[in-house]
Design an enzyme around this catalytic site. Structure first.
Site, PDB file in Angstrom:
ATOM      1  N   GLU A 135      20.301  39.983 -25.412  1.00  0.00           N
ATOM      2  CA  GLU A 135      21.477  39.650 -24.622  1.00  0.00           C
ATOM      3  C   GLU A 135      22.518  38.951 -25.489  1.00  0.00           C
ATOM      4  O   GLU A 135      22.190  38.210 -26.415  1.00  0.00           O
ATOM      5  CB  GLU A 135      21.085  38.767 -23.429  1.00  0.00           C
ATOM      6  CG  GLU A 135      20.245  39.523 -22.415  1.00  0.00           C
ATOM      7  CD  GLU A 135      19.878  38.693 -21.189  1.00  0.00           C
ATOM      8  OE1 GLU A 135      19.737  39.291 -20.112  1.00  0.00           O
ATOM      9  OE2 GLU A 135      19.725  37.464 -21.309  1.00  0.00           O
TER      10      GLU A 135
ATOM     11  N   CYS B  60      13.365  26.177 -22.050  1.00  0.00           N
ATOM     12  CA  CYS B  60      14.212  27.326 -22.370  1.00  0.00           C
ATOM     13  C   CYS B  60      13.613  28.614 -21.819  1.00  0.00           C
ATOM     14  O   CYS B  60      12.444  28.917 -22.057  1.00  0.00           O
ATOM     15  CB  CYS B  60      14.385  27.430 -23.887  1.00  0.00           C
ATOM     16  SG  CYS B  60      15.431  28.805 -24.413  1.00  0.00           S
TER      17      CYS B  60
ATOM     18  N   GLY C 154      16.353  33.675 -29.909  1.00  0.00           N
ATOM     19  CA  GLY C 154      15.736  33.574 -31.222  1.00  0.00           C
ATOM     20  C   GLY C 154      16.148  32.352 -32.018  1.00  0.00           C
ATOM     21  O   GLY C 154      17.080  31.634 -31.667  1.00  0.00           O
ATOM     22  N   GLU C 155      15.424  32.107 -33.098  1.00  0.00           N
ATOM     23  CA  GLU C 155      15.697  31.023 -34.042  1.00  0.00           C
ATOM     24  C   GLU C 155      16.331  31.631 -35.293  1.00  0.00           C
ATOM     25  O   GLU C 155      15.659  32.302 -36.081  1.00  0.00           O
ATOM     26  CB  GLU C 155      14.398  30.289 -34.389  1.00  0.00           C
ATOM     27  CG  GLU C 155      14.462  29.362 -35.600  1.00  0.00           C
ATOM     28  CD  GLU C 155      15.595  28.350 -35.565  1.00  0.00           C
ATOM     29  OE1 GLU C 155      16.460  28.402 -36.457  1.00  0.00           O
ATOM     30  OE2 GLU C 155      15.617  27.517 -34.642  1.00  0.00           O
TER      31      GLU C 155
ATOM     32  N   LEU D  57      18.518  19.252 -30.570  1.00  0.00           N
ATOM     33  CA  LEU D  57      17.756  18.010 -30.721  1.00  0.00           C
ATOM     34  C   LEU D  57      16.907  17.713 -29.487  1.00  0.00           C
ATOM     35  O   LEU D  57      15.689  17.693 -29.538  1.00  0.00           O
ATOM     36  CB  LEU D  57      18.711  16.854 -31.006  1.00  0.00           C
ATOM     37  CG  LEU D  57      18.055  15.539 -31.407  1.00  0.00           C
ATOM     38  CD1 LEU D  57      17.333  15.667 -32.735  1.00  0.00           C
ATOM     39  CD2 LEU D  57      19.099  14.419 -31.460  1.00  0.00           C
ATOM     40  N   HIS D  58      17.550  17.353 -28.384  1.00  0.00           N
ATOM     41  CA  HIS D  58      16.952  17.254 -27.054  1.00  0.00           C
ATOM     42  C   HIS D  58      15.997  16.081 -26.823  1.00  0.00           C
ATOM     43  O   HIS D  58      15.608  15.828 -25.683  1.00  0.00           O
ATOM     44  CB  HIS D  58      16.239  18.554 -26.673  1.00  0.00           C
ATOM     45  CG  HIS D  58      17.088  19.767 -26.858  1.00  0.00           C
ATOM     46  ND1 HIS D  58      18.343  19.876 -26.302  1.00  0.00           N
ATOM     47  CD2 HIS D  58      16.881  20.913 -27.561  1.00  0.00           C
ATOM     48  CE1 HIS D  58      18.873  21.045 -26.643  1.00  0.00           C
ATOM     49  NE2 HIS D  58      18.013  21.678 -27.412  1.00  0.00           N
TER      50      HIS D  58
ATOM     51  N   CYS E 215      23.355  28.290 -21.237  1.00  0.00           N
ATOM     52  CA  CYS E 215      22.492  27.808 -22.312  1.00  0.00           C
ATOM     53  C   CYS E 215      21.049  27.689 -21.835  1.00  0.00           C
ATOM     54  O   CYS E 215      20.763  27.074 -20.810  1.00  0.00           O
ATOM     55  CB  CYS E 215      23.005  26.453 -22.791  1.00  0.00           C
ATOM     56  SG  CYS E 215      22.034  25.738 -24.124  1.00  0.00           S
TER      57      CYS E 215
END
Length: 399
Positions: A122, A149, A200-201, A255-256, A374
């Site tokens: 996406e 996520c 993805g990372e 970060l989170h 997000c």
């Protein structure tokens, strides 16, 4: 709130088997790689550099979709190119338009293995008054399993190629009619910013992401300034400084959490690269300055990471780093146990950070009603059930 979503599904089935084309696409190739490809079809060495530059202009600046449109190239050469190559992008399977104008495209990619189902990712376009931001994916699925996520609930299938990453930007310009032409070669573009914040990372697909972003930011092609391109990582520490050296775009850190114990739970990658190592890599990031601040993304989870003590520790941890903090109200998705922090608490958290000297904007949720916000992306390979769609509708209507 009344949910008003315009959804246009193309007459294709997202899960039908995809047969990769016999002719490879040139999208995603650098100038040197284009010259090499031309050599492979017999173009004389003395002409390759010039022909590669012509292709570059037509592909990445003008955005043409057929070699026949490349009118500065001889008909004979165009026929030869069309015989061996294409300039195909990822295939648009579905388009959804949110009530706030956000657009989400479901894109089909070749599986890479004969007989396998097509893969999908996406890509999201977010229009604003002063910019248009495109959120681009780097992998099919994700390996990080961040607990808040939606993408993390879909297992990693494969990395995207440089062409598939660049292709997302080209698809957006195709759909928005946003390419340069003879009348507006230097006109304002609708896609002004690119963020590697999709599925993805990115730093686990370093080479392809690097090659793609160098094409996207080349001023003789797509031409999006590196200062308007942001690479977001959950903290693949060994590749952070390398990204600054080899790509040179803006950096964002997912970060989170401000304590290792909590971040281990929210972002399991933290168990491999804990906060101290991550923040040191940020301090070492080439080019970081007050003019090129590192963005720290912080999702606001009710009664999880949103206390004033968390805000105080966040300020302490970021000491010495040119930084801004983006506070992200949690975007719900069916099946999640997390809730968004109360708005009053988000404002108190933001105010403390701002008073400590850091910019702390609260990101306006965009595209929630089409799962484009997000943390909500997930390819349609794993379709939502009717019950999940109703749950999503209810979530959007209660905001």
């Amino acid at each position: 709130m009344t949910l008003s979503t315009s959804q246009s599904l193309l007459e294709k089935t997202a899960l039908e088997t995809y047969v990769p084309p016999a002719r490879p696409s040139l999208i995603g190739l650098s100038r040197a790689e284009l010259a090499e490809a031309l050599g492979g079809i017999g173009v004389a060495a003395s002409q390759r550099k010039m022909r590669a530059q012509q292709l570059w202009h037509w592909m990445y600046f003008r955005g043409v979709q057929e070699f026949a449109e490349m009118t500065s190239i001889s008909k004979e050469m165009r026929s030869q190119l069309a015989e061996h190559f294409t300039v195909a992008r990822p295939e648009v399977v579905a388009e959804q338009i949110s009530n706030d104008g956000t657009r989400k495209w479901l894109l089909r990619l070749p599986s890479g293995v004969s007989g396998e189902k097509a893969h999908e990712v996406e890509c999201v376009y977010i229009p604003e008054t002063d910019r248009g931001t495109l959120c681009v994916s780097s992998q099919v699925g994700c390996t990080l399993n961040c607990s808040f996520c939606h993408t993390g609930t879909q297992k990693l299938v494969r990395n995207l190629t440089a062409g598939e990453i660049v292709g997302q930007v080209m698809v957006a310009r195709d759909r928005l009619n946003d390419w340069a032409d003879r009348e507006t070669p230097n006109g304002n573009r609708l896609v002004t910013n690119v963020v590697m914040m999709g599925m993805g990372e990115p730093l686990y697909n370093f080479d392809a992401v690097r090659d793609a972003l160098l094409i996207v930011s080349d001023n003789e092609g797509i031409g999006i300034s590196r200062r308007r391109v942001t690479l977001s990582t959950s903290g693949v520490v060994p590749n952070i400084v390398r990204a600054g050296e080899e790509i040179g775009v803006m950096l964002a850190i997912s970060l989170h959490a401000v304590r290792d114990e909590l971040r281990d739970e929210l972002v399991p990658l933290n168990r491999k690269y804990p906060l101290a190592e991550l923040l040191q890599a940020c301090r070492d990031y080439p080019g970081a300055s007050n003019a090129r601040r590192i963005t720290f993304e912080y999702v606001m989870l009710k009664d999880v990471n949103d206390s004033l003590d968390d805000a105080k520790l966040l300020v302490k941890l970021l000491s010495g780093i040119p930084a801004k903090i983006n506070l992200i109200p949690f975007n719900p998705w069916p099946g999640t146990a997390y809730k968004c922090s109360d708005w009053d608490q988000i404002e108190k958290f933001s105010e403390y950070i701002f008073n400590a000297g850091y910019s702390s904007p609260v990101r306006t949720p965009r595209g929630r009603d089409i799962l484009a916000a997000c943390g909500q992306l997930k390819s349609e390979t794993e379709k939502l059930t009717a019950r999940e769609r109703e749950a999503l509708r209810a979530m959007a209507m209660t905001d």
